[in-house]
Design an enzyme around this catalytic site. Structure first.
Site, mmCIF file in Angstrom:
data_model
loop_
_atom_site.group_PDB
_atom_site.id
_atom_site.type_symbol
_atom_site.label_atom_id
_atom_site.label_comp_id
_atom_site.label_asym_id
_atom_site.label_seq_id
_atom_site.Cartn_x
_atom_site.Cartn_y
_atom_site.Cartn_z
ATOM 1 N N GLY A 1 0.776 -1.241 0.000
ATOM 2 C CA GLY A 1 0.000 0.000 0.000
ATOM 3 C C GLY A 1 0.801 1.281 0.000
ATOM 4 O O GLY A 1 0.324 2.315 0.480
ATOM 5 N N THR A 2 2.003 1.265 -0.604
ATOM 6 C CA THR A 2 2.742 2.534 -0.652
ATOM 7 C C THR A 2 2.046 3.523 -1.587
ATOM 8 O O THR A 2 2.109 4.733 -1.365
ATOM 9 C CB THR A 2 4.215 2.340 -1.085
ATOM 10 O OG1 THR A 2 4.261 1.857 -2.418
ATOM 11 C CG2 THR A 2 4.950 1.392 -0.153
ATOM 12 N N ILE B 1 -7.436 -9.260 -11.872
ATOM 13 C CA ILE B 1 -7.928 -8.693 -13.131
ATOM 14 C C ILE B 1 -9.449 -8.649 -13.065
ATOM 15 O O ILE B 1 -10.101 -9.642 -12.716
ATOM 16 C CB ILE B 1 -7.412 -9.518 -14.337
ATOM 17 C CG1 ILE B 1 -5.898 -9.314 -14.450
ATOM 18 C CG2 ILE B 1 -8.122 -9.090 -15.629
ATOM 19 C CD1 ILE B 1 -5.223 -10.077 -15.552
ATOM 20 N N LEU B 2 -10.003 -7.478 -13.351
ATOM 21 C CA LEU B 2 -11.459 -7.300 -13.263
ATOM 22 C C LEU B 2 -12.117 -7.696 -14.582
ATOM 23 O O LEU B 2 -11.551 -7.488 -15.659
ATOM 24 C CB LEU B 2 -11.775 -5.839 -12.914
ATOM 25 C CG LEU B 2 -11.270 -5.401 -11.533
ATOM 26 C CD1 LEU B 2 -11.299 -3.890 -11.392
ATOM 27 C CD2 LEU B 2 -12.087 -6.058 -10.422
ATOM 28 N N ASN C 1 -5.752 2.820 -12.811
ATOM 29 C CA ASN C 1 -4.758 1.875 -12.292
ATOM 30 C C ASN C 1 -3.369 2.463 -12.452
ATOM 31 O O ASN C 1 -3.107 3.189 -13.413
ATOM 32 C CB ASN C 1 -4.843 0.575 -13.100
ATOM 33 C CG ASN C 1 -3.796 -0.459 -12.682
ATOM 34 O OD1 ASN C 1 -3.613 -0.738 -11.490
ATOM 35 N ND2 ASN C 1 -3.098 -1.030 -13.655
ATOM 36 N N HIS D 1 0.493 1.328 -13.089
ATOM 37 C CA HIS D 1 1.283 0.168 -13.533
ATOM 38 C C HIS D 1 2.761 0.568 -13.573
ATOM 39 O O HIS D 1 3.096 1.642 -14.088
ATOM 40 C CB HIS D 1 0.808 -0.293 -14.922
ATOM 41 C CG HIS D 1 1.559 -1.502 -15.384
ATOM 42 N ND1 HIS D 1 1.274 -2.765 -14.914
ATOM 43 C CD2 HIS D 1 2.608 -1.633 -16.237
ATOM 44 C CE1 HIS D 1 2.120 -3.623 -15.460
ATOM 45 N NE2 HIS D 1 2.933 -2.969 -16.270
ATOM 46 N N ALA E 1 8.245 8.014 -9.795
ATOM 47 C CA ALA E 1 7.159 8.061 -10.771
ATOM 48 C C ALA E 1 5.792 7.757 -10.141
ATOM 49 O O ALA E 1 4.932 8.636 -10.067
ATOM 50 C CB ALA E 1 7.451 7.097 -11.927
HETATM 51 C C1 GAR Z 1 3.254 -1.044 -7.417
HETATM 52 O O1 GAR Z 1 4.533 -0.991 -7.980
HETATM 53 C C2 GAR Z 1 2.189 -1.051 -8.486
HETATM 54 O O2 GAR Z 1 2.493 -0.237 -9.582
HETATM 55 C C3 GAR Z 1 2.199 -2.495 -8.895
HETATM 56 O O3 GAR Z 1 2.365 -3.200 -7.681
HETATM 57 C C4 GAR Z 1 3.028 -2.391 -6.720
HETATM 58 C C5 GAR Z 1 2.157 -2.271 -5.506
HETATM 59 O O4 GAR Z 1 2.836 -1.613 -4.459
HETATM 60 N N1 GAR Z 1 1.002 -2.847 -9.602
HETATM 61 C C6 GAR Z 1 0.974 -3.717 -10.593
HETATM 62 O O5 GAR Z 1 1.944 -4.354 -10.954
HETATM 63 C C7 GAR Z 1 -0.384 -3.884 -11.254
HETATM 64 N N2 GAR Z 1 -0.256 -4.520 -12.527
HETATM 65 P P1 GAR Z 1 2.060 -0.916 -3.266
HETATM 66 O O6 GAR Z 1 1.101 -1.945 -2.661
HETATM 67 O O7 GAR Z 1 3.166 -0.566 -2.282
HETATM 68 O O8 GAR Z 1 1.343 0.289 -3.784
#
Ligand code: GAR
Length: 200
Positions: free
Chosen positions: A12-13, A93-94, A108, A110, A180
């Site tokens: 969840g960052t 995936i929804l 989203n 990515h 980013a």
């Molecule tokens: C993030 O890097 C996000 O972009 C990626 O997972 C990580 C979640 O980190 N998402 C995907 O790869 C979706 N296809 P977080 O839980 O610390 O936000």
């Protein structure tokens, strides 16, 4: 305020970046009203609780099928009058039924420059592994609308990040997040909230 629902699966960052952006005023047309996780031990839930945000957990294994899983999520979104859904590290995936119902209302983040290293199977650290294995010198992050094609919806924002000698997937993931994702996700969220507000 546009009511935002954030869907998460892990640390969840990105959720934290959204919470911080709401506090600092970067997000001024929306408020995070609900966080839904498909993992009961996701640290993202603790981050939400620490900030007084309502949370819910929907587990796939407690549902008959993918349809029931999504129906439970929709029920929560409706009960909480959510107008914008943000996928912030949500590793599911929804379905097309779901994405059609919320057309232009799901975004989203990515961790690559779409259309590179995206689509089914490209999530989390795998994305950075793929970029390093390919040998690209620049990667980055993308915020996009979510449609029925995984990572295929209209792009809202992108930011490039350099790949450096000696990068590991973990080091690269951290640089992409810091330089980013945590910047463009809140900015994109604000942009879409403003648009939703103005269209009301
Ligand atoms: C993030 O890097 C996000 O972009 C990626 O997972 C990580 C979640 O980190 N998402 C995907 O790869 C979706 N296809 P977080 O839980 O610390 O936000």
């Amino acid at each position: 305020m546009v009511k935002i629902g954030v869907l998460v699966s892990g640390g969840g960052t990105n959720l934290q970046a959204l919470i911080d952006a709401e506090k600092s005023g970067i997000i001024k047309n929306g408020e995070i009203s609900l966080v839904i996780s498909n993992k009961k031990d996701a640290y993202a839930l603790t981050r939400a609780e620490n900030n007084g945000i309502k949370t819910a957990v929907v587990l796939k294994k407690e549902c008959r099928d993918a349809r029931e899983f999504e129906e439970k999520i929709i029920k929560l979104l409706e009960e909480n009058e959510i107008e914008l859904i943000i996928l912030a590290g949500f590793m599911c995936i929804l379905s097309a039924d779901f994405t059609k119902r919320y057309e232009n209302r799901i975004i989203n983040v990515h961790p690559s420059l779409i259309p590179s290293f995206c689509g089914e199977g490209f999530y989390g650290l795998h994305v950075h592994e793929a970029a390093l294995n390919y040998g690209v010198k620049v990667t980055g992050a993308t915020v996009h609308f979510v449609n029925e094609i995984p990572d295929g919806g209209k792009i809202i924002a992108q930011k490039a990040v350099e790949i450096l000698d000696g990068d590991t997937p973990e080091i690269l993931q951290k640089r992409v997040m810091e330089n980013a994702e945590w910047i463009i996700l809140p900015e994109a969220a604000e942009k879409i909230c403003k648009q939703i507000k103005e269209s009301k």
